[in-house]
Write an enzyme that holds these catalytic residues in place. Structure first.
Site, PDB file in Angstrom:
ATOM      1  N   TYR A 118     -11.502   4.972 -10.232  1.00  0.00           N
ATOM      2  CA  TYR A 118     -11.478   5.431  -9.701  1.00  0.00           C
ATOM      3  C   TYR A 118     -11.611   7.123  -9.641  1.00  0.00           C
ATOM      4  CZ  TYR A 118      -9.350   0.991  -9.215  1.00  0.00           C
ATOM      5  OH  TYR A 118      -8.965  -0.595  -9.078  1.00  0.00           O
ATOM      6  N   TYR A 128      -1.388  -2.228 -12.207  1.00  0.00           N
ATOM      7  CA  TYR A 128      -2.368  -2.466 -12.301  1.00  0.00           C
ATOM      8  C   TYR A 128      -3.065  -1.569 -13.781  1.00  0.00           C
ATOM      9  CZ  TYR A 128      -2.659  -2.632  -6.780  1.00  0.00           C
ATOM     10  OH  TYR A 128      -1.933  -3.121  -6.410  1.00  0.00           O
ATOM     11  N   ARG A 145       2.226  -1.896  -6.090  1.00  0.00           N
ATOM     12  CA  ARG A 145       2.455  -0.228  -7.285  1.00  0.00           C
ATOM     13  C   ARG A 145       4.026  -0.203  -6.831  1.00  0.00           C
ATOM     14  NH1 ARG A 145      -2.280   2.668  -7.383  1.00  0.00           N
ATOM     15  NH2 ARG A 145      -2.801   1.298  -5.149  1.00  0.00           N
ATOM     16  N   GLY A 148       0.716  -1.536   0.204  1.00  0.00           N
ATOM     17  CA  GLY A 148       0.058  -0.282   0.062  1.00  0.00           C
ATOM     18  C   GLY A 148       0.841   1.256  -0.167  1.00  0.00           C
ATOM     19  N   CYS A 172     -16.133   2.912 -26.980  1.00  0.00           N
ATOM     20  CA  CYS A 172     -17.859   3.399 -27.067  1.00  0.00           C
ATOM     21  C   CYS A 172     -18.686   2.709 -25.618  1.00  0.00           C
ATOM     22  CB  CYS A 172     -19.205   1.896 -28.082  1.00  0.00           C
ATOM     23  SG  CYS A 172     -18.456   1.955 -29.298  1.00  0.00           S
ATOM     24  N   GLU A 178       4.919  -6.121   1.460  1.00  0.00           N
ATOM     25  CA  GLU A 178       3.727  -6.454   0.015  1.00  0.00           C
ATOM     26  C   GLU A 178       3.879  -5.285  -0.434  1.00  0.00           C
ATOM     27  OE1 GLU A 178       1.160 -10.342   1.490  1.00  0.00           O
ATOM     28  OE2 GLU A 178       0.178  -8.567   1.850  1.00  0.00           O
ATOM     29  N   PRO A 179       4.467  -4.518  -1.453  1.00  0.00           N
ATOM     30  CA  PRO A 179       4.338  -3.790  -1.841  1.00  0.00           C
ATOM     31  C   PRO A 179       4.320  -4.112  -3.169  1.00  0.00           C
ATOM     32  CG  PRO A 179       7.104  -3.855  -1.756  1.00  0.00           C
ATOM     33  CD  PRO A 179       6.408  -4.775  -0.851  1.00  0.00           C
TER      34      PRO A 179
HETATM   35  N1  LLP Z   1      -0.710  -7.121  -0.320  1.00  0.00           N
HETATM   36  C1  LLP Z   1      -2.210  -7.516  -0.039  1.00  0.00           C
HETATM   37  C2  LLP Z   1      -3.303  -8.452   0.196  1.00  0.00           C
HETATM   38  C3  LLP Z   1      -3.431  -6.389  -1.179  1.00  0.00           C
HETATM   39  O1  LLP Z   1      -4.409  -6.991  -1.030  1.00  0.00           O
HETATM   40  C4  LLP Z   1      -2.130  -5.100  -1.946  1.00  0.00           C
HETATM   41  C5  LLP Z   1      -3.585  -4.307  -2.712  1.00  0.00           C
HETATM   42  C6  LLP Z   1      -1.250  -5.474  -2.214  1.00  0.00           C
HETATM   43  C7  LLP Z   1      -0.522  -6.402  -1.683  1.00  0.00           C
HETATM   44  C8  LLP Z   1      -0.414  -4.517  -2.959  1.00  0.00           C
HETATM   45  O2  LLP Z   1      -0.726  -2.964  -2.646  1.00  0.00           O
HETATM   46  P1  LLP Z   1       0.060  -1.952  -2.988  1.00  0.00           P
HETATM   47  O3  LLP Z   1       1.452  -2.380  -2.572  1.00  0.00           O
HETATM   48  O4  LLP Z   1      -0.125  -2.933  -4.873  1.00  0.00           O
HETATM   49  O5  LLP Z   1      -0.868  -0.729  -2.755  1.00  0.00           O
HETATM   50  N2  LLP Z   1      -6.581  -1.777  -8.721  1.00  0.00           N
HETATM   51  C9  LLP Z   1      -6.117  -0.739  -7.415  1.00  0.00           C
HETATM   52  C10 LLP Z   1      -5.205  -0.916  -6.543  1.00  0.00           C
HETATM   53  C11 LLP Z   1      -6.191  -2.588  -6.219  1.00  0.00           C
HETATM   54  C12 LLP Z   1      -4.840  -3.048  -4.392  1.00  0.00           C
HETATM   55  C13 LLP Z   1      -5.432  -4.088  -4.258  1.00  0.00           C
HETATM   56  N3  LLP Z   1      -4.971  -4.834  -3.162  1.00  0.00           N
HETATM   57  C14 LLP Z   1      -6.123   0.338  -8.337  1.00  0.00           C
HETATM   58  O6  LLP Z   1      -5.724   0.337  -9.530  1.00  0.00           O
HETATM   59  O7  LLP Z   1      -5.658   1.554  -7.535  1.00  0.00           O
END
Ligand code: LLP
Length: 427
Positions: A329, A385, A288, A243, A356, A285-286
């Site tokens: 979003y 994503y 993004r 996150g 469309c 768990e990065p």
């Molecule tokens: N760990 C778990 C359990 C998660 O559910 C997620 C993201 C992550 C790690 C990684 O999060 P990050 O570091 O990527 O923020 N589709 C959305 C994002 C959905 C994220 C879902 N879970 C977007 O395009 O912003």
């Protein structure tokens, strides 16, 4: 990663115009060096603050294909997968199954069987039905399932803001505040084919502030202590999820990952001591923040339509099929015209996709160079994503992913063809 040469935008020294001439548009372009640099930032930070007592996992939902699992694995990462399909892709890439953490709130029997047969490191269990399912399937396979429990720590994180309530209203995991998480731990402690190895939480995405992570870590450690004291079960592993925020547009100011790690590590150590528990093995768990800024998307401008006193639509040959994030979003991006990179970005455009669908936009009021049909429009920070959420709406084939590795472009995911589009149709 990007620079301008002869008035043209370059990524890792390669002109975007040369890439699209060879591979066509639209296409995703990624910098391998940037992905690796991002991995190293996490590796170094976890090593610095926890020594060997930590492992970063790549949240592969952000961008999943065989090549990316190879890349992050060679950087010493584990992986978070969330479906049989992601697991299959990781295994195809030769990923060490022991370093795979299998997530999901609706895993099917087949997926649990597949995960156990593949020897994944952990199944991150989400609900009571799943615990029974894992126990039953593990028994039938004559194995012990090593699991982690997905916990809702009661911390709801938003960008620049967080509140402590409401998180119980989430489809993911067991809640702490109503005793659900404790009951789950007790159930597991009585199961024969399941071992409780860890606990996990993930509080949200695109977060720019350490406070919610610190609060979540405190609550999780409190839970580990409760389990130790009341069930005599020692939980050795704490997964704090992903996150971490990235820069999409000016004004997004992510704090350096090392700073996050430092603050969270201090909390983990001092709280563990205060609670009388051993400092757990830490996972992060990065997703993004590993891939987003390493990627751009290049489109061809098809038409420029100015509606007097209203706006100018710049239509491109892609859109919500390769990047649904504005439609989903209202996400914001920055863009530029690659073949006019030296010119000022003084033109306000609504960049529209080809579907469309009026909501098929890449963004509104984006500042770009004055556009004309035939220009190459590039959108930044699309490495996460985008490809992973792409679709074939309107039967648009998915674009290829071109990886720049040490100044050399190569295809890591092929462009879909019309033949691919009909391959599952019964003809
Ligand atoms: N760990 C778990 C359990 C998660 O559910 C997620 C993201 C992550 C790690 C990684 O999060 P990050 O570091 O990527 O923020 N589709 C959305 C994002 C959905 C994220 C879902 N879970 C977007 O395009 O912003």
């Amino acid at each position: 990663m990007t620079e301008t040469k002869d008035g043209v935008l370059c990524i890792d020294g390669v002109k975007v115009t040369d890439i699209v001439e060879k591979y066509g548009t639209p296409c995703y372009i990624m910098s391998e060096n940037t992905v690796r640099e991002n991995c190293r930032k996490y590796k170094n930070a976890t090593q610095k603050h926890y020594g060997k007592n930590a492992l970063p996992l790549y949240a592969s939902k952000a961008f999943s294909c065989v090549e990316i699992y190879k890349t992050v694995s060679s950087e010493g990462f584990g992986a978070d997968v969330v479906s049989g399909g992601e697991l299959y892709t990781a295994l195809k890439a030769g990923f060490d199954p022991k370093k795979i953490y299998f997530h999901g709130n609706a895993k099917t029997d087949d997926e649990i069987k597949y995960a156990l047969e593949s020897g994944v490191g952990r199944i991150v269990a989400d609900n009571a039905e799943e615990l029974c399912k894992i126990d039953r399937i593990a028994k039938s396979l004559n194995v012990t399932a090593e699991i982690s429990l997905r916990i809702k720590p009661g911390v709801e994180a938003h960008t620049h803001n967080f509140v402590k309530t409401g998180q119980i209203d989430s489809k993911f995991g067991f809640a702490l505040e109503n005793g659900e998480a404790f009951t789950a731990a007790k159930t597991v402690s009585e199961m024969k084919n399941v071992r409780l190895a860890g606990v996990h939480c993930h509080i949200g995405s695109q977060i720019f502030d350490s406070d919610p992570f610190v609060l979540a870590a405190k609550r999780m450690l409190g839970f580990i202590a409760k389990i130790k004291n009341e069930l005599s079960v020692e939980i050795k592993e704490l997964n704090l999820g992903g996150g971490f925020g990235i820069r999409y547009v000016e004004g997004d100011n992510p704090i350096p990952y090392d700073d996050y790690m430092k603050t969270i590590a201090q909390t983990v150590k001092s709280e563990s001591e205060a609670l009388g528990i051993a400092v757990p093995f830490i996972l992060v768990e990065p997703g993004r923040s590993i891939v987003a800024e390493a990627g751009i998307t290049a489109y061809k401008v098809i038409a420029v339509k100015t509606i007097e006193n209203i706006r100018t639509y710049v239509s491109v040959d892609g859109g919500m099929t390769d990047n649904p994030r504005y439609a989903l979003y209202g996400s914001k991006y920055e863009a530029c015209i690659a073949n006019k990179a030296d010119l000022p970005r003084d033109f306000k455009a609504t960049v529209a996709g080809r579907c469309c669908e009026s909501g098929d936009l890449i963004g509104e009021n984006m500042m770009i160079q004055r556009p004309e049909a035939g220009d190459i429009l590039t959108v930044f920070s699309t490495g996460a994503y985008n490809y992973s959420m792409a679709s074939n709406y309107n039967r648009v084939p998915r674009p290829p992913v071109i990886m720049i590795s040490n100044g050399e472009p190569r295809v890591i995911v092929k462009r879909e063809t019309y033949e691919d589009i009909v391959k599952n149709d019964i003809i």
